[in-house]
Design a protein around this motif. Structure first.
Motif, PDB file in Angstrom:
ATOM      1  N   LEU A   1      63.755  38.357  54.131  1.00 16.11           N
ATOM      2  CA  LEU A   1      62.916  37.862  53.176  1.00 16.11           C
ATOM      3  C   LEU A   1      63.552  37.696  51.851  1.00 16.11           C
ATOM      4  CD1 LEU A   1      59.864  37.286  52.614  1.00 16.11           C
ATOM      5  CD2 LEU A   1      59.663  39.402  51.751  1.00 16.11           C
ATOM      6  N   SER A   2      63.190  36.405  51.546  1.00 23.77           N
ATOM      7  CA  SER A   2      63.745  36.063  50.260  1.00 23.77           C
ATOM      8  C   SER A   2      62.697  35.948  49.271  1.00 23.77           C
ATOM      9  CB  SER A   2      64.558  34.577  50.331  1.00 23.77           C
ATOM     10  OG  SER A   2      64.966  34.022  48.805  1.00 23.77           O
ATOM     11  N   LEU A   3      62.648  36.442  48.136  1.00 21.91           N
ATOM     12  CA  LEU A   3      61.641  36.401  47.209  1.00 21.91           C
ATOM     13  C   LEU A   3      61.951  36.141  45.785  1.00 21.91           C
ATOM     14  CD1 LEU A   3      58.415  37.209  47.479  1.00 21.91           C
ATOM     15  CD2 LEU A   3      59.125  39.670  46.717  1.00 21.91           C
ATOM     16  N   HIS A   4      61.034  35.528  45.099  1.00 24.02           N
ATOM     17  CA  HIS A   4      61.384  35.188  43.844  1.00 24.02           C
ATOM     18  C   HIS A   4      60.744  36.432  42.828  1.00 24.02           C
ATOM     19  CE1 HIS A   4      62.544  30.973  44.153  1.00 24.02           C
ATOM     20  NE2 HIS A   4      61.547  30.772  44.838  1.00 24.02           N
ATOM     21  N   ASP A   5      61.144  36.543  41.641  1.00 25.31           N
ATOM     22  CA  ASP A   5      60.873  37.645  40.841  1.00 25.31           C
ATOM     23  C   ASP A   5      59.428  37.556  40.559  1.00 25.31           C
ATOM     24  OD1 ASP A   5      63.345  38.696  40.754  1.00 25.31           O
ATOM     25  OD2 ASP A   5      63.766  37.954  38.809  1.00 25.31           O
ATOM     26  N   ALA A   6      58.632  36.280  40.833  1.00 21.34           N
ATOM     27  CA  ALA A   6      57.412  36.269  40.084  1.00 21.34           C
ATOM     28  C   ALA A   6      56.702  35.673  41.437  1.00 21.34           C
ATOM     29  CB  ALA A   6      57.266  35.407  39.030  1.00 21.34           C
ATOM     30  N   LEU A   7      55.213  36.180  41.403  1.00 23.22           N
ATOM     31  CA  LEU A   7      54.412  35.820  42.416  1.00 23.22           C
ATOM     32  C   LEU A   7      52.856  35.933  42.022  1.00 23.22           C
ATOM     33  CD1 LEU A   7      55.164  34.817  45.603  1.00 23.22           C
ATOM     34  CD2 LEU A   7      54.526  37.057  46.258  1.00 23.22           C
ATOM     35  N   THR A   8      52.038  34.846  42.751  1.00 25.35           N
ATOM     36  CA  THR A   8      50.967  34.937  42.502  1.00 25.35           C
ATOM     37  C   THR A   8      50.006  35.133  43.794  1.00 25.35           C
ATOM     38  OG1 THR A   8      51.011  33.441  40.629  1.00 25.35           O
ATOM     39  CG2 THR A   8      48.866  33.698  41.867  1.00 25.35           C
ATOM     40  N   ILE A   9      48.887  36.157  43.588  1.00 27.76           N
ATOM     41  CA  ILE A   9      48.154  36.361  44.929  1.00 27.76           C
ATOM     42  C   ILE A   9      46.647  36.204  44.237  1.00 27.76           C
ATOM     43  CG2 ILE A   9      49.883  37.794  45.683  1.00 27.76           C
ATOM     44  CD1 ILE A   9      48.089  40.067  44.902  1.00 27.76           C
ATOM     45  N   SER A  10      45.765  36.149  45.192  1.00 25.69           N
ATOM     46  CA  SER A  10      44.317  36.270  44.756  1.00 25.69           C
ATOM     47  C   SER A  10      43.467  37.612  44.909  1.00 25.69           C
ATOM     48  CB  SER A  10      43.526  35.329  46.015  1.00 25.69           C
ATOM     49  OG  SER A  10      43.929  33.966  45.654  1.00 25.69           O
ATOM     50  N   GLY A  11      42.742  37.777  43.710  1.00 29.45           N
ATOM     51  CA  GLY A  11      42.177  38.860  43.732  1.00 29.45           C
ATOM     52  C   GLY A  11      40.964  39.170  44.674  1.00 29.45           C
ATOM     53  N   PRO A  12      40.323  40.386  44.702  1.00 29.09           N
ATOM     54  CA  PRO A  12      39.382  40.738  45.621  1.00 29.09           C
ATOM     55  C   PRO A  12      38.083  39.828  45.388  1.00 29.09           C
ATOM     56  CG  PRO A  12      39.562  42.529  44.278  1.00 29.09           C
ATOM     57  CD  PRO A  12      40.777  41.574  44.011  1.00 29.09           C
ATOM     58  N   MET A  13      37.729  39.510  44.096  1.00 33.18           N
ATOM     59  CA  MET A  13      36.451  38.862  44.075  1.00 33.18           C
ATOM     60  C   MET A  13      36.606  37.438  44.542  1.00 33.18           C
ATOM     61  SD  MET A  13      34.564  40.107  40.471  1.00 33.18           S
ATOM     62  CE  MET A  13      33.321  38.884  40.594  1.00 33.18           C
ATOM     63  N   THR A  14      37.808  36.952  44.391  1.00 34.41           N
ATOM     64  CA  THR A  14      37.962  35.483  44.529  1.00 34.41           C
ATOM     65  C   THR A  14      38.130  35.338  45.902  1.00 34.41           C
ATOM     66  OG1 THR A  14      39.022  35.151  42.473  1.00 34.41           O
ATOM     67  CG2 THR A  14      39.714  33.766  44.301  1.00 34.41           C
ATOM     68  N   ILE A  15      39.023  36.235  46.726  1.00 34.55           N
ATOM     69  CA  ILE A  15      39.028  36.235  48.167  1.00 34.55           C
ATOM     70  C   ILE A  15      37.495  36.245  48.898  1.00 34.55           C
ATOM     71  CG2 ILE A  15      39.846  37.697  50.217  1.00 34.55           C
ATOM     72  CD1 ILE A  15      42.031  38.357  48.482  1.00 34.55           C
ATOM     73  N   CYS A  16      36.928  37.222  48.339  1.00 33.41           N
ATOM     74  CA  CYS A  16      35.510  37.480  48.720  1.00 33.41           C
ATOM     75  C   CYS A  16      34.531  36.199  48.859  1.00 33.41           C
ATOM     76  CB  CYS A  16      34.723  38.586  48.101  1.00 33.41           C
ATOM     77  SG  CYS A  16      33.155  38.928  48.537  1.00 33.41           S
ATOM     78  N   GLU A  17      34.879  35.571  47.826  1.00 31.81           N
ATOM     79  CA  GLU A  17      34.160  34.312  47.833  1.00 31.81           C
ATOM     80  C   GLU A  17      34.418  33.053  48.774  1.00 31.81           C
ATOM     81  OE1 GLU A  17      31.320  31.743  45.254  1.00 31.81           O
ATOM     82  OE2 GLU A  17      31.768  33.929  45.431  1.00 31.81           O
ATOM     83  N   THR A  18      35.511  33.300  49.362  1.00 34.17           N
ATOM     84  CA  THR A  18      36.081  32.249  50.433  1.00 34.17           C
ATOM     85  C   THR A  18      35.803  32.773  51.776  1.00 34.17           C
ATOM     86  OG1 THR A  18      38.414  33.094  50.598  1.00 34.17           O
ATOM     87  CG2 THR A  18      37.812  31.583  48.827  1.00 34.17           C
ATOM     88  N   LEU A  19      35.225  33.970  51.840  1.00 33.47           N
ATOM     89  CA  LEU A  19      35.119  34.624  53.079  1.00 33.47           C
ATOM     90  C   LEU A  19      33.442  34.440  53.897  1.00 33.47           C
ATOM     91  CD1 LEU A  19      36.632  38.006  52.740  1.00 33.47           C
ATOM     92  CD2 LEU A  19      37.736  36.269  53.856  1.00 33.47           C
ATOM     93  N   SER A  20      33.380  34.409  55.169  1.00 40.16           N
ATOM     94  CA  SER A  20      32.023  34.625  55.634  1.00 40.16           C
ATOM     95  C   SER A  20      31.844  35.978  56.157  1.00 40.16           C
ATOM     96  CB  SER A  20      32.121  33.370  56.923  1.00 40.16           C
ATOM     97  OG  SER A  20      30.846  33.473  57.750  1.00 40.16           O
ATOM     98  N   ASN A  21      30.833  36.356  55.575  1.00 45.59           N
ATOM     99  CA  ASN A  21      30.625  37.785  56.007  1.00 45.59           C
ATOM    100  C   ASN A  21      29.532  38.200  56.942  1.00 45.59           C
ATOM    101  OD1 ASN A  21      30.044  40.600  55.709  1.00 45.59           O
ATOM    102  ND2 ASN A  21      28.903  40.385  54.055  1.00 45.59           N
ATOM    103  N   ILE A  22      29.638  38.471  58.090  1.00 46.57           N
ATOM    104  CA  ILE A  22      28.644  38.996  58.935  1.00 46.57           C
ATOM    105  C   ILE A  22      28.663  40.683  59.232  1.00 46.57           C
ATOM    106  CG2 ILE A  22      28.684  36.619  60.273  1.00 46.57           C
ATOM    107  CD1 ILE A  22      30.367  38.166  62.411  1.00 46.57           C
TER     108      ILE A  22
END
Length: 209
Positions: A1-22
């Motif tokens: 795995l080659s990885l840059h020193d910096a990375l962006t990920i989504s936080g929990p509230m933002t992920i939750c907004e994109t999910l379908s919850n059953i």
């Protein structure tokens, strides 16, 4: 795995907004489980050499009441006691559907003011905010005593190129409220809508400013 020193990920509230919850009773329950997964991912990224991680949480601006009630606390749970990583939380105010769209939905102008103090008291190192798409009343920055501010000075969905003078003037305005050693200048958010020629001109002017 080659990885840059910096990375962006989504936080929990933002992920939750994109999910379908059953399954879950409410958003907070989903986010509680996402905290465990995101912390595990961040620890893995750290083990691979990642030194700067940005967590995107635009929902902090769009739903500041939830952010104050439990969203910022969950952010703390994700990054608490993880050393040798510089953590930024990015809080954008809304994203249009196309370049030069005018009337797209944006967060309320007082959102940053509402969450500033609690954000500054959490474990985050830097708070990334937008200002170019809609100039903020900057006095809220006085509530941010220790965190670095990543300050958006070029709009990411407007084809008009901000001049060096315009950007410089806005930087001088924000410097009335924060020491330059705690200020990072940046675009508002992602640059995907901008044609390369416009993108390059905006970034060149930002660097000159």
């Amino acid at each position: 795995l080659s990885l840059h020193d910096a990375l962006t990920i989504s936080g929990p509230m933002t992920i939750c907004e994109t999910l379908s919850n059953i399954y879950y009773k409410n958003d907070k329950e989903i986010c509680n489980d996402l905290v465990t997964l995101l912390r595990r991912e961040i620890l893995y990224l750290k083990s691979m050499g990642c030194k700067e991680i940005q967590i995107d949480e635009p929902l902090f601006a769009r739903q500041p009441t939830k952010a104050l009630a439990w969203g910022i606390d969950l952010l703390d749970c994700i990054i608490k006691d993880i050393s040798n990583v510089f953590f930024t939380v990015h809080i954008c105010c809304g994203y249009p559907n196309h370049l030069d769209q005018i009337n797209y939905k944006k967060a309320n102008n007082n959102s940053y003011d509402m969450i500033a103090k609690k954000l500054d008291n959490c474990c985050i190192d830097a708070i990334s905010i937008e200002d170019a798409h809609c100039h903020q009343e900057l006095s809220f920055i006085k509530k941010i005593k220790k965190s670095t501010i990543v300050f958006g000075v070029i709009a990411i969905a407007k084809s008009k190129v901000e001049s060096v003078t315009e950007i410089t003037e806005r930087i001088n305005e924000v410097l009335k409220f924060i020491d330059k050693d705690r200020l990072i200048i940046a675009p508002d958010c992602g640059l995907g809508y901008l044609p390369k020629s416009i993108l390059h001109n905006k970034l060149k002017n930002m660097v000159k400013a």
